[in-house]
Each structure stands twice: as C-alpha cells, then as structure tokens.
Design a protein around this motif. Structure first.
Motif, mmCIF file in Angstrom:
data_model
loop_
_atom_site.group_PDB
_atom_site.id
_atom_site.type_symbol
_atom_site.label_atom_id
_atom_site.label_comp_id
_atom_site.label_asym_id
_atom_site.label_seq_id
_atom_site.Cartn_x
_atom_site.Cartn_y
_atom_site.Cartn_z
ATOM 1 N N VAL A 32 0.854 -1.195 0.000
ATOM 2 C CA VAL A 32 0.000 0.000 0.000
ATOM 3 C C VAL A 32 0.887 1.241 0.000
ATOM 4 N N ASN A 33 1.905 1.262 0.862
ATOM 5 C CA ASN A 33 2.808 2.415 0.913
ATOM 6 C C ASN A 33 3.550 2.615 -0.405
ATOM 7 N N GLU A 34 3.989 1.521 -1.023
ATOM 8 C CA GLU A 34 4.663 1.632 -2.314
ATOM 9 C C GLU A 34 3.724 2.211 -3.367
ATOM 10 N N SER A 35 2.469 1.795 -3.344
ATOM 11 C CA SER A 35 1.512 2.321 -4.332
ATOM 12 C C SER A 35 1.188 3.783 -4.052
ATOM 13 N N ILE A 36 1.133 4.173 -2.773
ATOM 14 C CA ILE A 36 0.900 5.579 -2.433
ATOM 15 C C ILE A 36 2.037 6.436 -2.980
ATOM 16 N N ILE A 37 3.263 5.982 -2.805
ATOM 17 C CA ILE A 37 4.414 6.724 -3.328
ATOM 18 C C ILE A 37 4.341 6.805 -4.848
ATOM 19 N N LEU A 38 4.098 5.675 -5.511
ATOM 20 C CA LEU A 38 4.039 5.659 -6.970
ATOM 21 C C LEU A 38 2.956 6.591 -7.495
ATOM 22 N N PHE A 39 1.744 6.455 -6.983
ATOM 23 C CA PHE A 39 0.639 7.277 -7.477
ATOM 24 C C PHE A 39 0.857 8.756 -7.150
ATOM 25 N N SER A 40 1.451 9.055 -6.002
ATOM 26 C CA SER A 40 1.724 10.453 -5.652
ATOM 27 C C SER A 40 2.767 11.054 -6.584
ATOM 28 N N GLU A 41 3.790 10.264 -6.919
ATOM 29 C CA GLU A 41 4.808 10.753 -7.857
ATOM 30 C C GLU A 41 4.206 10.962 -9.245
ATOM 31 N N LEU A 42 3.339 10.044 -9.680
ATOM 32 C CA LEU A 42 2.761 10.140 -11.025
ATOM 33 C C LEU A 42 1.667 11.200 -11.130
ATOM 34 N N PHE A 43 0.838 11.311 -10.073
ATOM 35 C CA PHE A 43 -0.386 12.115 -10.192
ATOM 36 C C PHE A 43 -0.529 13.219 -9.152
ATOM 37 N N GLY A 44 0.388 13.307 -8.205
ATOM 38 C CA GLY A 44 0.346 14.400 -7.244
ATOM 39 C C GLY A 44 -0.359 14.088 -5.939
ATOM 40 N N GLY A 45 -1.099 13.009 -5.869
ATOM 41 C CA GLY A 45 -1.800 12.648 -4.646
ATOM 42 C C GLY A 45 -2.546 11.348 -4.817
ATOM 43 N N VAL A 46 -3.123 10.859 -3.724
ATOM 44 C CA VAL A 46 -3.728 9.537 -3.735
ATOM 45 C C VAL A 46 -4.781 9.446 -2.638
ATOM 46 N N THR A 47 -5.731 8.562 -2.828
ATOM 47 C CA THR A 47 -6.709 8.206 -1.800
ATOM 48 C C THR A 47 -6.675 6.685 -1.649
ATOM 49 N N VAL A 48 -6.847 6.208 -0.420
ATOM 50 C CA VAL A 48 -6.851 4.767 -0.154
ATOM 51 C C VAL A 48 -8.133 4.428 0.600
ATOM 52 N N LEU A 49 -8.873 3.452 0.074
ATOM 53 C CA LEU A 49 -10.103 2.985 0.711
ATOM 54 C C LEU A 49 -9.963 1.522 1.118
ATOM 55 N N ASN A 50 -10.535 1.183 2.256
ATOM 56 C CA ASN A 50 -10.636 -0.213 2.673
ATOM 57 C C ASN A 50 -11.840 -0.832 1.983
ATOM 58 N N CYS A 51 -11.638 -1.979 1.349
ATOM 59 C CA CYS A 51 -12.711 -2.664 0.633
ATOM 60 C C CYS A 51 -12.630 -4.158 0.926
ATOM 61 N N GLN A 52 -13.693 -4.849 0.576
ATOM 62 C CA GLN A 52 -13.652 -6.306 0.627
ATOM 63 C C GLN A 52 -13.871 -6.817 -0.783
ATOM 64 N N GLY A 53 -13.038 -7.768 -1.194
ATOM 65 C CA GLY A 53 -13.157 -8.355 -2.521
ATOM 66 C C GLY A 53 -13.317 -9.848 -2.404
ATOM 67 N N GLY A 54 -13.725 -10.452 -3.487
ATOM 68 C CA GLY A 54 -13.874 -11.890 -3.466
ATOM 69 C C GLY A 54 -13.978 -12.474 -4.854
ATOM 70 N N TYR A 55 -13.756 -13.786 -4.914
ATOM 71 C CA TYR A 55 -13.879 -14.531 -6.158
ATOM 72 C C TYR A 55 -13.945 -16.008 -5.819
ATOM 73 N N ILE A 56 -14.278 -16.818 -6.804
ATOM 74 C CA ILE A 56 -14.314 -18.263 -6.620
ATOM 75 C C ILE A 56 -13.044 -18.864 -7.215
ATOM 76 N N SER A 57 -12.270 -19.513 -6.377
ATOM 77 C CA SER A 57 -11.055 -20.183 -6.804
ATOM 78 C C SER A 57 -11.389 -21.629 -7.149
ATOM 79 N N SER A 58 -10.858 -22.106 -8.266
ATOM 80 C CA SER A 58 -11.097 -23.502 -8.635
ATOM 81 C C SER A 58 -10.440 -24.457 -7.636
ATOM 82 N N LYS A 59 -9.425 -23.982 -6.939
ATOM 83 C CA LYS A 59 -8.699 -24.817 -5.984
ATOM 84 C C LYS A 59 -9.246 -24.696 -4.551
#
Length: 112
Positions: A32-59
């Motif tokens: 997350v910190n690495e992405s904050i640095i990358l996006f801030s360098e590329l675009f000047g700022g960043v927002t981070v949201l907590n989310c829940q994701g999911g998918y069905i794994s065949s395994k």
C-alpha cells in the motif's frame, strides 16, 4: 464548468491484495505504501479505501479478502504513467503469487 477549478477527468486505481497464494493472509501495508508513493509521484496525490473483494477459486472455493483500493485522479493519463503502474502490478503479482491484480482506468476494469 466550475469556475476556478481544475478538472481531473481521469481516475486510475489498483486493488492491493491482502493474501499471498490466494489463502495466506499477509500484512499488505508495504505494498500500500509503495503504491501511495508511486501514485503520488505520477499524479500528485492519492486516496486509499478499505474494501472487501472476493472470487471463486477452482482450488479453494470462495476467497474473500480485505483489499485496499488505491486511486488517483489526473488531468492527463500518459502511456508512460500506465507503463509505470503495469510494471508495479507485475512485480506485485510475482511477489504475492497472484493470478491477476485489478487495475481500473476511467470505470474500466482490467485484470492484469
């Protein structure tokens, strides 16, 4: 349209997983910190949201995880910016042993 405002018409976001190898929970703060640095360098700022994701794994069946949605808005999205993000995503995929990482650009989802 709105006086004295800068119109940031592009939105770029990535989902930072909280698992490795689909089922091993990890502390994703480093990534997350690495992405904050990358996006801030590329675009000047960043927002981070907590989310829940999911998918069905065949395994493993249903996989649910807490992910971080890291996003920025920008006036112009260049091929160089996209290349930098894709390079970061490819490294994440290898380090976290992910089949793909979600990249969203202007409401279009790409599973990279």
């Amino acid at each position: 349209m709105i006086k004295n405002a800068i119109h940031l018409k592009n939105k770029v976001s990535i989902m930072i997983p909280s698992t490795k190898n689909a089922i091993e929970k990890i502390d994703n703060e480093k990534y997350v910190n690495e992405s904050i640095i990358l996006f801030s360098e590329l675009f000047g700022g960043v927002t981070v949201l907590n989310c829940q994701g999911g998918y069905i794994s065949s395994k493993y069946g249903l996989i649910k995880e807490n992910v971080k949605n890291v996003f920025s808005y920008c006036e112009e999205l260049t091929p160089e910016n996209i290349a930098s993000i894709l390079e970061f995503i490819e490294r994440l995929k290898v380090e976290l042993k992910q089949e793909c990482i979600a990249l969203e650009i202007n409401n279009n989802m790409y599973l990279v």
